[in-house]
Design an enzyme around this catalytic site. Structure first.
Site, PDB file in Angstrom:
ATOM      1  N   ASP A 333       0.829  -1.216   0.000  1.00 61.94           N
ATOM      2  CA  ASP A 333       0.000   0.000   0.000  1.00 61.94           C
ATOM      3  C   ASP A 333       0.857   1.258   0.000  1.00 61.94           C
ATOM      4  O   ASP A 333       2.031   1.239   0.363  1.00 61.94           O
ATOM      5  CB  ASP A 333      -0.901   0.017   1.241  1.00 61.94           C
ATOM      6  N   GLU A 334       0.248   2.339  -0.434  1.00 61.87           N
ATOM      7  CA  GLU A 334       0.784   3.692  -0.292  1.00 61.87           C
ATOM      8  C   GLU A 334       2.236   3.835  -0.749  1.00 61.87           C
ATOM      9  O   GLU A 334       3.072   4.339   0.005  1.00 61.87           O
ATOM     10  CB  GLU A 334       0.677   4.146   1.176  1.00 61.87           C
ATOM     11  N   VAL A 335       2.537   3.422  -1.949  1.00 62.84           N
ATOM     12  CA  VAL A 335       3.894   3.584  -2.462  1.00 62.84           C
ATOM     13  C   VAL A 335       4.026   4.970  -3.108  1.00 62.84           C
ATOM     14  O   VAL A 335       3.271   5.331  -4.001  1.00 62.84           O
ATOM     15  CB  VAL A 335       4.232   2.489  -3.487  1.00 62.84           C
TER      16      VAL A 335
END
Lengths: 537, 545
Positions: A333-335
C-alpha cells in the site's frame, strides 16, 4: 419439592431482570429474551433458551470427553482455561444463600467427532452444537468448533443476585458467517510488549475472532529479529535489546493463539512503509536525489536491483520458518513515487526496460517479483487493495484486503468480479476515534452489501478490525480495542439479520462487563456500570 | 583530571543524543502524521514538565546516589509531616528509578549527590488552599538545596527535583548542574473527574491524584453526583446513595473513602473540591429523597417523571442545608462547586403547583427568575454553612446575584473569551474549562490545541486578567470509567498543566513535544499508563497488563 424450588428460583430471576413479575402470579417457563443475563456475544446462529435454570457447581465444574470423543491437547488446555474462568466467577464472591434442591450441572460433556488438529487455518471448521439441559453436551466436527462452543458455554453462565451461578436451559447450533475474522495490530509505530499481545489474543478468543494480523514492521521500527539478517532489528528496532520480537517471543504468541484457535498472519509491508528496513540493510532502499546528488534520504525499496530480491527471498524464507500460517500479508500500500522519480539510476533502468515515466509499472515489477518469491517459498498471500488497483497480476488464490474508506463496496465488487477473494477492513479502522458510540457504525456495516453475484459474495472471506499504532501502545490498546472490536466480531460471526443496535446494546454491555471480569479493560459503551468494575491499577 | 572525566561524560551524553537524531530516514508518505522517529533523546534528558519559570542548566553533571539518596532539612528549616511523607515518596521514586537496572560500568570520579537539603522557611501548613504559596528555588551544584516559603513550594520543588534525574545508556543516574526559580502562573490548576456517569473505584481516583502531583495540578474538582448516580454516602440522608447509587454496597464513597482521598490529595498539595450540581443534573437525588424533584405533568396528571429540584417548597432548602452542612464536615476545602448548569424548564412549565407559585410571586412565565430564586437560596445556604463557592457560568448568565468572592467557571465552548471578559468585567473571579473538555476525543495530537489555548487572551483590563484564577481539564464520564480514565487523561491533561503553571511565552508546540514525550515516559515509569503522543517509544514501556 424440586419443582417448587425451581419455581422460586425462576420468580427470583425474573424479578431481577424485569421487575415486572407480580408475586404469586402463575409462572410459565418461557422463551428468554435476548439480552437477559448470560447472553452470548457474538449472537449464535440458532439459539433457543428458556427461563428454566440450573445451578452450576462453579467451584468444581469439569469438562469431560464423551465416550466416543476424540481427544486433543488443545482441548485439555482449553478445559483448564475455562474451568478457571468458571471458578473465578465465584472465587471472589460469597454466596448469600443456597437455594435447596435446584437441579445442578457439574460437567459439560464434550464430543469431538474427528481427530485433533494442530493449527487453525483458513479452512478450519468452527461449527458446534451445544445443549444445556438436565445434561450438558457440546458436539463438534473439529477441535475449533469445540473451542468456540466452550467460549459460548462460559458466556451462558450468570450470577444471580444471591451470587449463585446459574445457566438457563439452552440449545444452540452455531457457526460463523465468515471464515476470516481478524484483528490487526501494529507493532512498528509503537512496540507492543508481549503481554499486551497475549492479552489481545485472550480478548479475541472471548469474541470468536480467529486471525491476528500482525503488522509487525513499518517505516518507524523493525522489531522482528531475523536470523538471516540480524541487523534489521539491531539497527531498525527502537531498542535492539528491549523493543524486539525474538523467534521465541513469536513462538509464544503463535502457541498462545493456536490454543485459542487463532491464526497469526505476519505482514511484511513493502516496497513502501519500509524505512526502518534500510537501517540494517544498506542498498535496499532507493536513495533519493536533490539537485543531482543523493540527499541522504531514502524512498521505497529499490525494485531495480537483483540484490533486493535475494534479500526478500532470504527474509521471507526466514519468516516462513518462524510463522506457521500458510498466509503472509505482503502489504503493497501507499507507495510514493517521488524518490524513484528523483533517482537517475532508476530512471535509466526504466528507460532500458522501456517503461520510462510509468512508475505504477515499476511498482508492479516489484510486487510481481515479491509475489513470485512468496509462491516459491510456499506462501499464500494477502495484499492491500492498491496491488490490484495498480493492475499487478496475482495468483488466483490471492486475498485482497480493502482498506480505503472511499466506496469500499465498489472496491469489493471490483475485486470479486476479478474472481479474487476479499477481506474488508475499510469500515473498521478502530484507531480513528471520535466522541460517542462509534460502535454503531462498525456494527451496521454489512460486508455483503455490494453489487455482485452470489459467486462474488461468496468470495468475501470476512474482515478485520484494524488498530493502527500511531497513537496506540500498551497504555491504551485494550480499552481502545474493546468492546469496539466486539461489534465487528458479531458482524462477522452472526447472521446478517442480527443488525439491530438497540437489541445488541444490552448484550454488548454484558460482554464488556464480562471482559472486565476476565481481566480485559474494555471501555464503556455509554453511561452505566458493571457489577465488578476495573480495579487493576 | 576530574574536569577531564566530566568533559568526556558530557561529550558522551551529547553523542548518545546525536545518535538518536532522526533525519536521514524521512519519508513523505508519513509526513501527515508528523515526526515518525522516536522522540527520546531529541531534547536534553531530565527536562521538567511543566516548565519552570526560570531555569539554567549546564552540561556539568552529578551522579545521583540513588541507592542511598536522602532528603534532609536545613538547620534553619521548619519541619512538617507533609514534607516527611513527601521525602519518603520521592526517595522511593528515586530508588525505583534505578532498582531494576544494572549499572553496566561505573565511570570514575563523577561528583555525586547523596542528599537534597530542604529549607522550609515558614511553619508547616495543614491543608492546601486557593491562597497557598507554591513557589520554590532549587540549586543543584556541589550541594543541592531546595528552598521554599511554604510546604507547598517544597512539594512542587521535590517533584521538579525528581524530574531532573536522567539515566545514561550505561544506566548511571545523573543530574545536570541546575538553578531553578519557580512559581505557578495561575493559582487554580484543576482536573475534573465525574464519578456519576460511571463510578470510579478508589484506586482509579488515587492513581490519578498521583499523576496530578507529577504535573503540579493542585485541584481535584470532584463531580461526585449527577443525574445518573449518587455514590456519595450521606449519614444525614443515607437513602441518597442507598437508592441513588448504581449499587449501594459497591458503587459508593463512604465518608472514610472521601477522607482517604482528601488525605492523599493533601499530602500532595492537591485540594479536593466537591461538586453538588443543582437544580438540574439531579435525577439520582430524587430516588432517595422523595418530594425533592419537581413532578412533571402530562395531560393534567403527574406522569411519573421528574424534573429539576422543586424550588417552590421550603422542604427543598431544609434538605439542601442539611446536606451541605454534612458535606462541609466531610470535605475540608473552603470551596464547594454548586453547579447550576443546564437547567431545563419543561418540567417546571408542566407543573400546575409551580405555575401557581410563580403567579403568587408575580413571576409568571419567567423561569429564569425561578431558577434564580433557587440559586440565590442555595448560595445563601452555602455562605451560611461557611462555604465559598464556584458555579458554572449559567448562574451569571441568568443574572443571579452572587457574593463577591464567587468563582465562575466558564465551560461553554462558544467564545469563552467573551464570557471571561463579561464575568471579570462584573468583578467576579473566573475559571476556564471550555477549551479543555478532554472527554471530547479525536484522532491525532489534540494536546496541541489544549496547549495553545491562552486563557488570558480576552478583552479586558489588567485588573480583569487578575481575576482569572486558572482553569480545569474536564474528563466527563459518559464514556470514561476505570478502564480508560488514565490513558485518556494523560498526557493530554499535562498540556493543560503546563499552560496553567508555566509562563505565557512557553507556548511552542515543537519545543514542548520532546519534553512532553519525556514526561509521558516518566509517568509510565512511575506507574501511570499515559498514552502516546505520536509514533515513538519509551525506554520502559507499559507492561502492567
Amino acid at each position: 419439592m424440586k419443582s417448587v424450588a425451581l419455581f422460586s428460583l425462576f420468580l427470583f430471576c425474573v424479578g431481577a431482570n424485569a421487575n415486572s413479575q407480580i408475586k404469586g402470579e402463575k409462572v410459565e417457563i418461557n422463551v428468554r429474551e435476548l439480552g437477559s443475563p448470560g447472553s452470548v456475544w457474538p449472537q449464535p446462529q440458532h439459539y433457543s433458551s428458556t427461563t428454566q435454570t440450573y445451578a452450576v457447581v462453579a467451584e468444581a465444574f469439569q469438562f469431560v470427553y464423551s465416550s466416543t470423543s476424540h481427544k486433543c491437547d488443545l482441548l485439555t488446555e482449553a478445559f483448564k482455561r475455562y474451568e478457571t474462568l468458571i471458578y473465578n466467577n465465584v472465587a471472589t464472591i460469597k454466596l448469600k444463600y443456597f437455594p435447596r434442591d435446584v437441579a445442578s450441572i457439574k460437567t459439560l460433556e464434550v464430543d469431538l467427532m474427528s481427530p485433533c488438529e494442530d493449527y487453525p487455518s483458513d479452512h478450519m471448521k468452527e461449527s458446534y452444537a451445544l445443549d444445556v439441559a438436565d445434561k450438558a453436551s457440546l458436539t463438534s466436527d473439529t477441535v475449533w468448533g469445540i473451542l468456540r462452543g466452550l467460549e459460548t458455554f462460559s458466556q451462558l453462565l450468570w450470577a444471580s443476585d444471591s451470587n449463585q451461578v446459574v445457566v438457563n436451559k439452552t440449545n444452540i447450533i452455531d457457526y460463523p458467517r465468515y471464515a476470516f475474522r481478524g484483528v490487526m495490530i501494529d507493532t512498528a509505530r509503537h512496540y507492543l510488549p508481549l503481554n499486551a499481545i497475549l492479552q489481545t489474543l485472550d480478548a479475541m478468543s472471548y469474541n470468536k475472532f480467529n486471525v491476528l494480523h500482525w503488522h509487525i514492521v513499518d517505516d518507524q521500527s523493525f522489531p522482528y529479529v531475523s536470523d538471516v539478517y540480524p541487523d534489521l532489528s539491531i539497527k531498525g528496532a527502537y531498542d535492539d535489546r528491549t523493543h524486539i520480537y525474538t523467534r521465541e517471543d513469536i513462538a509464544a504468541v503463535i502457541e498462545f493463539a493456536r490454543l485459542r484457535g487463532i491464526r497469526v498472519i505476519p505482514e511484511f509491508d513493502s516496497p513502501g512503509h519500509s524505512t526502518s528496513w534500510g537501517k540494517g540493510q544498506p542498498g535496499l532502499l532507493t536513495p533519493c536525489y536533490s539537485n543531482g546528488k543523493p540527499d541522504g534520504t531514502f524512498g521505497p525499496i529499490n525494485p531495480t536491483l537483483n540484490s533486493t530480491y535475494t534479500f526478500v527471498k532470504n527474509l521471507f524464507g526466514d519468516v516462513k520458518q518462524v510463522f506457521h500460517d500458510n498466509y503472509i500479508h505482503l502489504g503493497g500500500d501507499e507507495v510514493q513515487f517521488n524518490c524513484w522519480q528523483s533517482n537517475p539510476n532508476i530512471t535509466k533502468w526504466m528507460s532500458d526496460k522501456n517503461i520510462t515515466g510509468d512508475y505504477s509499472k515499476l511498482e508492479q515489477v516489484y510486487i510481481q517479483n515479491v509475489i513470485d518469491i512468496s509462491e516459491t517459498i510456499g506462501y499464500s498471500y494477502i495484499v492491500w487493495q492498491e496491488v490490484i488497483d495498480n493492475g499487478v497480476k496475482v495468483q488466483s488464490d490471492t486475498v485482497v484486503e480493502v482498506w480505503k474508506n472511499n466506496h469500499p463496496d465498489q472496491e469489493v465488487a471490483k475485486v470479486t468480479a476479478m474472481g479474487l477473494r476479499a477481506i474488508v477492513s475499510a469500515p473498521w479502522y478502530l484507531n480513528i476515534i471520535s466522541y460517542g458510540q462509534d460502535w454503531h457504525k462498525y456494527y451496521q456495516y454489512d460486508p455483503s452489501n455490494f453489487n455482485g453475484t452470489a459467486e462474488q459474495k461468496a468470495l468475501v472471506m470476512g474482515g478485520e478490525a484494524c488498530i493502527w499504532g500511531e497513537y496506540v501502545d500498551a497504555t491504551n490498546l485494550s480499552p481502545r480495542l474493546w468492546p469496539r472490536a466486539s461489534a465487528v466480531a458479531e458482524r462477522l460471526w452472526s447472521a446478517e439479520s442480527v443488525n439491530d443496535v438497540d437489541a445488541a446494546y444490552p448484550r454488548l454491555d454484558q460482554q464488556r462487563c464480562r471482559m472486565i471480569r476476565r481481566g480485559i479493560p474494555a471501555q464503556p459503551l455509554y453511561i452505566g456500570f458493571c457489577p465488578h468494575e476495573w480495579k487493576n491499577y | 583530571m576530574q574536569f577531564h572525566v566530566l568533559f568526556c561524560l558530557a561529550v558522551m551524553v551529547l553523542a548518545v543524543n546525536a545518535n538518536r537524531q532522526p533525519g536521514q530516514f524521512s519519508d513523505d508518505s508519513y509526513s501527515a502524521l508528523g515526526n515518525e522517529i522516536p522522540l527520546l533523546g531529541d531534547t536534553s534528558p531530565g527536562s521538567v514538565w511543566p516548565k519552570p519559570q526560570m531555569q539554567t542548566s549546564s552540561p556539568m553533571v552529578y551522579e545521583v546516589a540513588v541507592q542511598k539518596f536522602v532528603f534532609t532539612y536545613a538547620s534553619t528549616s521548619h519541619k512538617c509531616d507533609l514534607t516527611e511523607e513527601a521525602f519518603k515518596r520521592y526517595e522511593m521514586l528515586i530508588y525505583n528509578t534505578a532498582s531494576q537496572l544494572k549499572l553496566q560500568f561505573r565511570p570514575r570520579a563523577v561528583p555525586s549527590l547523596t542528599t537534597l537539603t530542604v529549607n522550609l522557611m515558614s511553619a508547616c501548613e495543614e491543608y492546601p488552599s486557593l491562597h497557598m504559596n507554591e513557589s520554590y528555588s532549587l540549586e543543584i551544584g556541589d550541594s543541592a538545596l531546595l528552598t521554599a516559603p511554604s510546604v507547598w513550594g517544597v512539594l512542587r520543588g521535590l517533584e521538579t527535583f525528581s524530574q531532573l534525574m536522567w539515566q545514561t545508556d550505561t544506566n548511571q543516574v545523573l543530574m545536570n548542574k541546575t538553578s531553578i526559580l519557580d512559581f505557578p502562573r495561575y493559582a487554580h490548576r484543576g482536573i475534573l473527574l465525574d464519578s456519576s456517569r460511571h463510578y470510579l473505584p478508589m484506586e482509579a481516583i488515587l492513581h490519578n491524584l498521583e499523576a496530578m502531583a507529577y504535573n503540579k495540578i493542585n485541584v481535584f474538582h470532584w463531580h461526585i453526583v449527577d443525574d445518573q448516580s449518587f455514590p456519595f454516602v450521606s449519614r444525614t440522608y443515607p437513602d441518597l446513595s442507598g437508592k441513588g447509587a448504581y449499587n449501594p454496597s459497591t458503587h459508593i464513597y463512604t465518608p472514610e473513602n472521601v477522607a482517604e482521598i482528601i488525605e492523599f490529595g493533601r499530602l500532595r498539595g492537591i485540594r479536593v473540591v466537591p461538586e453538588f450540581d443543582t437544580p438540574g443534573h439531579s435525577q439520582s437525588w430524587g430516588k432517595g429523597q422523595s418530594g425533592l424533584l419537581t413532578p412533571c405533568y402530562s395531560n393534567g396528571k403527574p406522569d411519573g417523571t421528574f424534573g429539576p429540584i422543586d424550588p417552590t417548597v421550603n422542604s427543598t432548602y431544609t434538605f439542601v442545608e442539611g446536606l451541605f452542612t454534612e458535606v462541609k464536615s466531610v470535605f475540608h476545602d473552603q470551596y464547594i462547586h454548586l453547579g447550576g448548569d443546564e437547567v431545563s424548564f419543561n418540567c417546571w412549565k408542566s407543573n400546575p403547583d409551580i405555575t401557581k407559585w410563580m403567579a403568587l410571586q408575580n413571576i409568571t412565565g419567567d423561569y429564569a427568575t425561578l431558577e434564580s430564586v433557587y440559586i440565590q437560596q442555595i448560595l445563601d445556604i452555602s455562605a451560611s454553612v461557611g462555604y465559598s463557592y464556584i458555579v458554572w457560568q449559567e448562574v451569571i448568565d441568568n443574572g443571579v446575584k452572587v457574593k463577591n468572592d464567587t468563582v465562575v467557571e466558564v465551560w461553554i465552548n462558544n467564545k469563552p473569551d467573551e464570557e471571561l471578559a463579561k464575568v471579570t468585567a462584573k468583578g467576579y473571579r473566573a475559571l476556564l474549562a471550555a477549551p479543555w473538555y478532554l472527554d471530547y476525543i479525536s484522532t491525532g495530537e489534540d494536546w496541541q490545541k489544549y496547549y495553545l489555548y491562552e486563557p488570558s487572551n480576552f478583552n479586558g483590563t489588567d485588573a480583569q486578567k487578575q481575576l482569572l484564577m486558572g482553569g480545569e481539564a474536564c474528563l466527563w464520564g459518559e464514556y470514561v470509567d476505570g478502564t480508560n480514565v488514565t490513558p485518556r487523561l494523560w498526557p493530554r491533561a499535562s498540556a493543560v498543566a503546563e499552560r496553567l503553571w508555566s509562563a505565557e511565552d512557553v507556548n511552542d508546540v515543537e519545543e514542548a513535544t520532546p519534553r512532553l514525550n519525556q514526561h509521558r515516559c516518566r509517568m509510565i515509569r512511575r506507574g501511570i499508563p499515559a498514552e502516546p503522543l505520536r509514533p515513538g517509544y519509551c525506554t520502559h514501556e507499559w507492561k502492567n497488563i
